[in-house]
Scaffold this motif. Structure first.
Motif, PDB file in Angstrom:
ATOM      1  N   MET A 172      42.547  43.098  44.405  1.00 28.82           N
ATOM      2  CA  MET A 172      41.987  44.342  44.938  1.00 28.82           C
ATOM      3  C   MET A 172      42.902  45.496  44.553  1.00 28.82           C
ATOM      4  O   MET A 172      44.125  45.398  44.686  1.00 28.82           O
ATOM      5  N   GLY A 173      42.313  46.578  44.055  1.00 25.27           N
ATOM      6  CA  GLY A 173      43.115  47.715  43.611  1.00 25.27           C
ATOM      7  C   GLY A 173      43.632  47.538  42.192  1.00 25.27           C
ATOM      8  O   GLY A 173      44.308  48.408  41.654  1.00 25.27           O
ATOM      9  N   GLY A 174      43.367  46.372  41.571  1.00 26.62           N
ATOM     10  CA  GLY A 174      43.829  46.099  40.218  1.00 26.62           C
ATOM     11  C   GLY A 174      42.993  46.854  39.196  1.00 26.62           C
ATOM     12  O   GLY A 174      42.041  47.543  39.541  1.00 26.62           O
ATOM     13  N   ASN A 175      43.366  46.679  37.938  1.00 29.07           N
ATOM     14  CA  ASN A 175      42.771  47.453  36.866  1.00 29.07           C
ATOM     15  C   ASN A 175      42.307  46.493  35.775  1.00 29.07           C
ATOM     16  O   ASN A 175      43.116  45.759  35.212  1.00 29.07           O
ATOM     17  N   ILE A 176      41.005  46.502  35.467  1.00 29.59           N
ATOM     18  CA  ILE A 176      40.469  45.566  34.473  1.00 29.59           C
ATOM     19  C   ILE A 176      41.200  45.723  33.150  1.00 29.59           C
ATOM     20  O   ILE A 176      41.570  44.741  32.498  1.00 29.59           O
ATOM     21  N   THR A 183      43.060  35.790  33.779  1.00 32.25           N
ATOM     22  CA  THR A 183      42.511  36.290  35.042  1.00 32.25           C
ATOM     23  C   THR A 183      41.107  36.857  34.835  1.00 32.25           C
ATOM     24  O   THR A 183      40.204  36.610  35.642  1.00 32.25           O
ATOM     25  N   LEU A 184      40.924  37.591  33.724  1.00 30.39           N
ATOM     26  CA  LEU A 184      39.595  38.137  33.428  1.00 30.39           C
ATOM     27  C   LEU A 184      38.584  37.006  33.285  1.00 30.39           C
ATOM     28  O   LEU A 184      37.473  37.071  33.824  1.00 30.39           O
ATOM     29  N   GLY A 185      38.993  35.956  32.543  1.00 30.77           N
ATOM     30  CA  GLY A 185      38.106  34.799  32.359  1.00 30.77           C
ATOM     31  C   GLY A 185      37.718  34.207  33.708  1.00 30.77           C
ATOM     32  O   GLY A 185      36.542  33.922  33.978  1.00 30.77           O
TER      33      GLY A 185
END
Lengths: 198, 198
Positions: A172-176, A183-185
């Motif tokens: 939460m609050g992270g940046n794609i 992590t994206l996967g």
């Protein structure tokens, strides 16, 4: 001065304390009154003697059974499996969970000689009688944690219990844009249907 | 859990240790064997009881008189006045000084209620008999240190002793471009004639 070096050594052995900080701590302690130092030593001795592991879940406890296992208001039908006591504290702080825990005391880590036998696993299996509906695997999402989750799934699958695993994804609050590929996967794999939430 | 909170508090009171590090240290200590913990407590108690301040200079010492004051090879004609024991250790590590020390135990700091009377000053004046040629003022170059140096100079001026002050300037390996104005000013004020060095 030998005694001073010994004192600095004591503090330098604490995790995260370098030699410079240890020296600073040593001087601070030497400056304290005898009563203050005695009180400090007494608390350390007392906690070390009286804080044990809960006989049921492995959490830290002043009694045989910890406050969480003893709490009648907790949902005894759900067990959240974590690596360590600090994970219990983290989940408790989040105030988002009302079930029980099971502390494994580590994760499978062959490089450091930790195998499934070193973990507090037998007690977990013993706990899964008819009253437990769900086991939530909440190990850290790294190689050793994932391996341990796989093993636990294998052991638990034969029991009549739902097995789930906490979600991995973008915090939460992270940046794609700055999130690593793994992590994206995971965030895609574990995508949830927003219709479900309504 | 009260006992755990108390234990974390003990470590959180050490200088430079935040609450998260204190918790990490507490868990580490709880994981140790009883023998290890007892040994740790014993060393802390023993050092606190047996490390005192040297009766002559105020440095830390296992005996009435510290190793430096007792050392026959040190030049008893020079006394370097420092704020604290850590400064003695820093100078000793630099291996550039062979005289004695005098530890003031602080510096004049009216905002924190520390006046000249709180410092180990009387003993310094007592030490300056005919045998001392020079007193080197080695206080930290901040407002309180400078004030203290001024006071000490006033007290010492009436004695037959040379008074000097350690140099302030650009630290070795430092960068003129990034040096603050006060330090640059000091480095010019305190410039030395390079002919003198030949």
């Amino acid at each position: 001065m030998k005694k001073l070096d010994d004192l600095i050594d004591v503090f330098a052995k604490l995790p995260g304390i370098g030699r410079k900080s240890a020296a600073r701590i040593a001087f601070d302690v030497l400056d304290r009154s005898e009563a203050e130092v005695d009180r400090m030593l007494e608390i350390i001795k007392d906690s070390h003697t009286n804080i044990k592991h809960c006989k049921i879940c492995g959490n830290l406890s002043e009694n045989e059974i910890c406050e969480i296992c003893e709490n009648e208001k907790r949902d005894k039908g759900v067990i959240c499996v974590v690596e360590g006591v600090r994970d219990v504290i983290a989940f408790e702080k989040s105030e988002t969970y009302n079930g029980l825990y099971h502390v494994l005391g580590g994760k499978i880590d062959p490089l450091n000689g930790i195998t499934i036998e070193d973990l507090n696993l037998k007690k977990l299996l013993d706990r899964i009688d008819g009253s437990v509906r769900e086991v939530i695997l909440a190990l850290n999402p790294d190689l050793e944690g994932e391996t341990t989750s796989l093993y636990l799934t294998k052991f638990l699958k034969v029991r009549d219990v739902k097995i789930s695993k906490i979600a991995s994804g973008i915090p939460m609050g992270g940046n794609i844009e700055y999130t690593d590929m793994a992590t994206l996967g995971r965030s895609l794999e574990g995508r949830v249907n927003v219709d479900d939430e309504n």
